[in-house]
Motif scaffolding. Structure first.
Motif, PDB file in Angstrom:
ATOM      1  N   GLU A  35       0.828  -1.204   0.000  1.00 21.70           N
ATOM      2  CA  GLU A  35       0.000   0.000   0.000  1.00 21.70           C
ATOM      3  C   GLU A  35       0.861   1.252   0.000  1.00 21.70           C
ATOM      4  OE1 GLU A  35      -0.380  -2.475   2.327  1.00 21.70           O
ATOM      5  OE2 GLU A  35      -2.102  -3.438   1.411  1.00 21.70           O
ATOM      6  N   ALA A  36       1.954   1.221   0.702  1.00 22.30           N
ATOM      7  CA  ALA A  36       2.813   2.401   0.829  1.00 22.30           C
ATOM      8  C   ALA A  36       3.476   2.783  -0.484  1.00 22.30           C
ATOM      9  CB  ALA A  36       3.884   2.157   1.888  1.00 22.30           C
ATOM     10  N   THR A  37       3.680   1.835  -1.395  1.00 24.91           N
ATOM     11  CA  THR A  37       4.374   2.148  -2.640  1.00 24.91           C
ATOM     12  C   THR A  37       3.427   2.429  -3.799  1.00 24.91           C
ATOM     13  OG1 THR A  37       4.554  -0.197  -3.176  1.00 24.91           O
ATOM     14  CG2 THR A  37       6.404   0.803  -2.012  1.00 24.91           C
ATOM     15  N   ARG A  38       2.128   2.350  -3.609  1.00 24.62           N
ATOM     16  CA  ARG A  38       1.195   2.556  -4.719  1.00 24.62           C
ATOM     17  C   ARG A  38       1.224   3.973  -5.263  1.00 24.62           C
ATOM     18  NH1 ARG A  38      -3.217  -0.916  -2.106  1.00 24.62           N
ATOM     19  NH2 ARG A  38      -2.591  -2.944  -2.848  1.00 24.62           N
ATOM     20  N   ASP A  39       1.061   4.965  -4.411  1.00 25.91           N
ATOM     21  CA  ASP A  39       1.008   6.355  -4.859  1.00 25.91           C
ATOM     22  C   ASP A  39       2.220   7.095  -4.299  1.00 25.91           C
ATOM     23  OD1 ASP A  39       0.400   8.814  -5.825  1.00 25.91           O
ATOM     24  OD2 ASP A  39      -1.325   9.140  -4.535  1.00 25.91           O
ATOM     25  N   ALA A  46      10.613  11.120   1.068  1.00 24.76           N
ATOM     26  CA  ALA A  46      11.588  10.043   1.240  1.00 24.76           C
ATOM     27  C   ALA A  46      10.893   8.701   1.121  1.00 24.76           C
ATOM     28  CB  ALA A  46      12.267  10.151   2.597  1.00 24.76           C
ATOM     29  N   PHE A  47      11.642   7.720   0.716  1.00 23.56           N
ATOM     30  CA  PHE A  47      11.150   6.350   0.637  1.00 23.56           C
ATOM     31  C   PHE A  47      12.002   5.490   1.551  1.00 23.56           C
ATOM     32  CE2 PHE A  47      10.748   8.251  -3.627  1.00 23.56           C
ATOM     33  CZ  PHE A  47       9.374   8.224  -3.759  1.00 23.56           C
ATOM     34  N   THR A  48      11.402   4.482   2.139  1.00 17.58           N
ATOM     35  CA  THR A  48      12.174   3.537   2.938  1.00 17.58           C
ATOM     36  C   THR A  48      12.159   2.189   2.233  1.00 17.58           C
ATOM     37  OG1 THR A  48      10.258   2.950   4.280  1.00 17.58           O
ATOM     38  CG2 THR A  48      11.690   4.694   5.123  1.00 17.58           C
ATOM     39  N   ALA A  49      13.210   1.433   2.444  1.00 16.97           N
ATOM     40  CA  ALA A  49      13.339   0.114   1.834  1.00 16.97           C
ATOM     41  C   ALA A  49      13.737  -0.881   2.916  1.00 16.97           C
ATOM     42  CB  ALA A  49      14.390   0.139   0.728  1.00 16.97           C
ATOM     43  N   ALA A  50      12.939  -1.935   3.048  1.00 17.58           N
ATOM     44  CA  ALA A  50      13.221  -2.955   4.060  1.00 17.58           C
ATOM     45  C   ALA A  50      14.140  -4.047   3.526  1.00 17.58           C
ATOM     46  CB  ALA A  50      11.912  -3.570   4.557  1.00 17.58           C
ATOM     47  N   THR A  51      14.275  -4.130   2.206  1.00 18.14           N
ATOM     48  CA  THR A  51      15.100  -5.172   1.603  1.00 18.14           C
ATOM     49  C   THR A  51      15.928  -4.566   0.477  1.00 18.14           C
ATOM     50  OG1 THR A  51      13.486  -5.761  -0.104  1.00 18.14           O
ATOM     51  CG2 THR A  51      13.278  -6.887   2.040  1.00 18.14           C
ATOM     52  N   PRO A  52      17.029  -5.216   0.094  1.00 19.58           N
ATOM     53  CA  PRO A  52      17.797  -4.728  -1.065  1.00 19.58           C
ATOM     54  C   PRO A  52      16.942  -4.662  -2.340  1.00 19.58           C
ATOM     55  CG  PRO A  52      19.097  -6.303   0.168  1.00 19.58           C
ATOM     56  CD  PRO A  52      17.712  -6.325   0.760  1.00 19.58           C
ATOM     57  N   TYR A  53      16.074  -5.630  -2.543  1.00 16.06           N
ATOM     58  CA  TYR A  53      15.212  -5.641  -3.718  1.00 16.06           C
ATOM     59  C   TYR A  53      14.311  -4.399  -3.734  1.00 16.06           C
ATOM     60  CZ  TYR A  53      11.702  -7.059  -7.090  1.00 16.06           C
ATOM     61  OH  TYR A  53      10.856  -7.096  -8.157  1.00 16.06           O
ATOM     62  N   LEU A  56      16.243  -1.323  -4.757  1.00 19.65           N
ATOM     63  CA  LEU A  56      16.466  -1.277  -6.202  1.00 19.65           C
ATOM     64  C   LEU A  56      15.187  -0.929  -6.959  1.00 19.65           C
ATOM     65  CD1 LEU A  56      18.969  -4.229  -6.503  1.00 19.65           C
ATOM     66  CD2 LEU A  56      19.451  -1.794  -6.778  1.00 19.65           C
ATOM     67  N   GLU A  57      14.023  -1.340  -6.449  1.00 20.32           N
ATOM     68  CA  GLU A  57      12.752  -0.925  -7.059  1.00 20.32           C
ATOM     69  C   GLU A  57      12.596   0.596  -6.991  1.00 20.32           C
ATOM     70  OE1 GLU A  57       9.772  -3.132  -4.888  1.00 20.32           O
ATOM     71  OE2 GLU A  57       9.419  -4.411  -6.630  1.00 20.32           O
ATOM     72  N   HIS A  58      12.894   1.165  -5.826  1.00 17.90           N
ATOM     73  CA  HIS A  58      12.828   2.624  -5.685  1.00 17.90           C
ATOM     74  C   HIS A  58      13.841   3.297  -6.609  1.00 17.90           C
ATOM     75  CE1 HIS A  58       9.921   2.660  -2.511  1.00 17.90           C
ATOM     76  NE2 HIS A  58      10.714   2.117  -1.607  1.00 17.90           N
ATOM     77  N   PHE A  59      15.037   2.738  -6.698  1.00 20.26           N
ATOM     78  CA  PHE A  59      16.059   3.291  -7.576  1.00 20.26           C
ATOM     79  C   PHE A  59      15.574   3.295  -9.027  1.00 20.26           C
ATOM     80  CE2 PHE A  59      19.618   2.951 -10.472  1.00 20.26           C
ATOM     81  CZ  PHE A  59      20.403   4.007 -10.069  1.00 20.26           C
ATOM     82  N   ASP A  60      15.019   2.177  -9.476  1.00 20.93           N
ATOM     83  CA  ASP A  60      14.499   2.094 -10.847  1.00 20.93           C
ATOM     84  C   ASP A  60      13.473   3.197 -11.103  1.00 20.93           C
ATOM     85  OD1 ASP A  60      15.992  -0.125 -11.563  1.00 20.93           O
ATOM     86  OD2 ASP A  60      14.370  -1.557 -11.231  1.00 20.93           O
ATOM     87  N   ARG A  61      12.566   3.379 -10.180  1.00 24.03           N
ATOM     88  CA  ARG A  61      11.478   4.336 -10.345  1.00 24.03           C
ATOM     89  C   ARG A  61      12.007   5.772 -10.276  1.00 24.03           C
ATOM     90  NH1 ARG A  61       8.660   2.871  -6.144  1.00 24.03           N
ATOM     91  NH2 ARG A  61       7.727   1.124  -7.231  1.00 24.03           N
ATOM     92  N   TRP A  65      13.813  10.527 -12.596  1.00 28.19           N
ATOM     93  CA  TRP A  65      13.442  11.885 -12.234  1.00 28.19           C
ATOM     94  C   TRP A  65      14.621  12.834 -12.131  1.00 28.19           C
ATOM     95  CZ3 TRP A  65      10.273  10.050  -7.425  1.00 28.19           C
ATOM     96  CH2 TRP A  65       9.182   9.292  -7.851  1.00 28.19           C
ATOM     97  N   THR A  66      15.832  12.291 -11.937  1.00 35.45           N
ATOM     98  CA  THR A  66      16.979  13.150 -11.657  1.00 35.45           C
ATOM     99  C   THR A  66      18.275  12.446 -12.033  1.00 35.45           C
ATOM    100  OG1 THR A  66      18.085  14.441  -9.937  1.00 35.45           O
ATOM    101  CG2 THR A  66      17.140  12.333  -9.272  1.00 35.45           C
ATOM    102  N   ASP A  67      19.331  13.224 -12.176  1.00 36.68           N
ATOM    103  CA  ASP A  67      20.643  12.643 -12.463  1.00 36.68           C
ATOM    104  C   ASP A  67      21.330  12.101 -11.216  1.00 36.68           C
ATOM    105  OD1 ASP A  67      20.410  13.253 -15.144  1.00 36.68           O
ATOM    106  OD2 ASP A  67      21.407  15.196 -14.930  1.00 36.68           O
ATOM    107  N   SER A  68      20.891  12.547 -10.034  1.00 31.29           N
ATOM    108  CA  SER A  68      21.535  12.073  -8.804  1.00 31.29           C
ATOM    109  C   SER A  68      20.483  11.815  -7.733  1.00 31.29           C
ATOM    110  CB  SER A  68      22.560  13.093  -8.307  1.00 31.29           C
ATOM    111  OG  SER A  68      21.935  14.332  -8.067  1.00 31.29           O
ATOM    112  N   LEU A  69      20.704  10.765  -6.990  1.00 30.62           N
ATOM    113  CA  LEU A  69      19.826  10.393  -5.880  1.00 30.62           C
ATOM    114  C   LEU A  69      20.662  10.286  -4.612  1.00 30.62           C
ATOM    115  CD1 LEU A  69      17.849   7.516  -7.631  1.00 30.62           C
ATOM    116  CD2 LEU A  69      16.973   9.776  -7.084  1.00 30.62           C
ATOM    117  N   ILE A  70      20.029  10.511  -3.497  1.00 29.13           N
ATOM    118  CA  ILE A  70      20.705  10.359  -2.209  1.00 29.13           C
ATOM    119  C   ILE A  70      20.117   9.141  -1.511  1.00 29.13           C
ATOM    120  CG2 ILE A  70      21.058  11.359   0.079  1.00 29.13           C
ATOM    121  CD1 ILE A  70      20.902  14.118  -1.284  1.00 29.13           C
TER     122      ILE A  70
END
Length: 186
Positions: A35-39, A46-53, A56-61, A65-70
């Motif tokens: 539910e948290a990742t739908r919208d 900020a987004f949180t990630a509980a697993t490496p996968y 990487l999903e957040h990174f893909d998405r 949007w930008t040339d650099s991410l933190i």
């Protein structure tokens, strides 16, 4: 990138190849993660990630949007563990004004702007702010937000801002900082 599992770095390198296909894995996700990742585009700071996968999903998405991410470690604790230091450094490198405060409430709750704060003394936050500004030979208006980990007692940089007033500037000005007056004088 701070305190990131080094195995992710190899996978990020592979992702630079446009033909890279990540293997699908079934990793446990915390309750409510779907539910948290739908919208994710509505006022998400900020987004949180509980697993490496999931990271990487957040990174893909987000990489579209930008040339650099933190990517930074999520620091546990309450909103009252968030401290900020507003400062103004003059042309000769002298600190003309500084003000430390902590959040008491914010909206949205996990990554929001302060809706209630108070002036406080926190020498760790003040000292780190001034050390960082001096290290980069900074001049002008600056703000550094840090969060105190309640288990270790360590303070971690969460958000630096330079050259502009922030949402927390009002509490500093209300507390007598006067840094915005330095901007007017140049």
């Amino acid at each position: 990138i701070r305190q990131v599992d080094s195995s992710l770095l190899d996978e990020w390198e592979k992702m630079r190849d446009p033909n890279f296909q990540r293997a699908e894995t079934k990793e446990a996700r915390p309750p409510g993660a779907e539910e948290a990742t739908r919208d994710i585009t509505r006022a998400t700071k900020a987004f949180t990630a509980a697993t490496p996968y999931e990271l990487l999903e957040h990174f893909d998405r987000c990489s579209r949007w930008t040339d650099s991410l933190i990517v930074q470690q999520w620091i546990r604790g309450e909103v009252s563990d968030l401290y900020s230091c507003n400062a103004y450094v003059g042309r000769a490198g002298e600190v003309l004004a500084s003000f430390v405060a902590r959040k008491l409430r914010q909206w949205p709750p996990d990554t929001g702007q302060s809706s209630l704060g108070e002036e406080c003394r926190n020498d760790s936050v003040l000292d780190e702010t001034l050390r960082l500004l001096k290290a980069v030979n900074y001049r002008g208006l600056a703000y550094l937000e840090m969060k105190r980990d309640p288990l270790s007692g360590n303070h971690y940089i969460v958000e630096p801002n330079v050259g502009r007033p922030t949402g927390r500037s009002a509490i500093a000005e209300g507390g007598g900082l006067g840094a915005l007056g330095f901007l007017e004088r140049g």
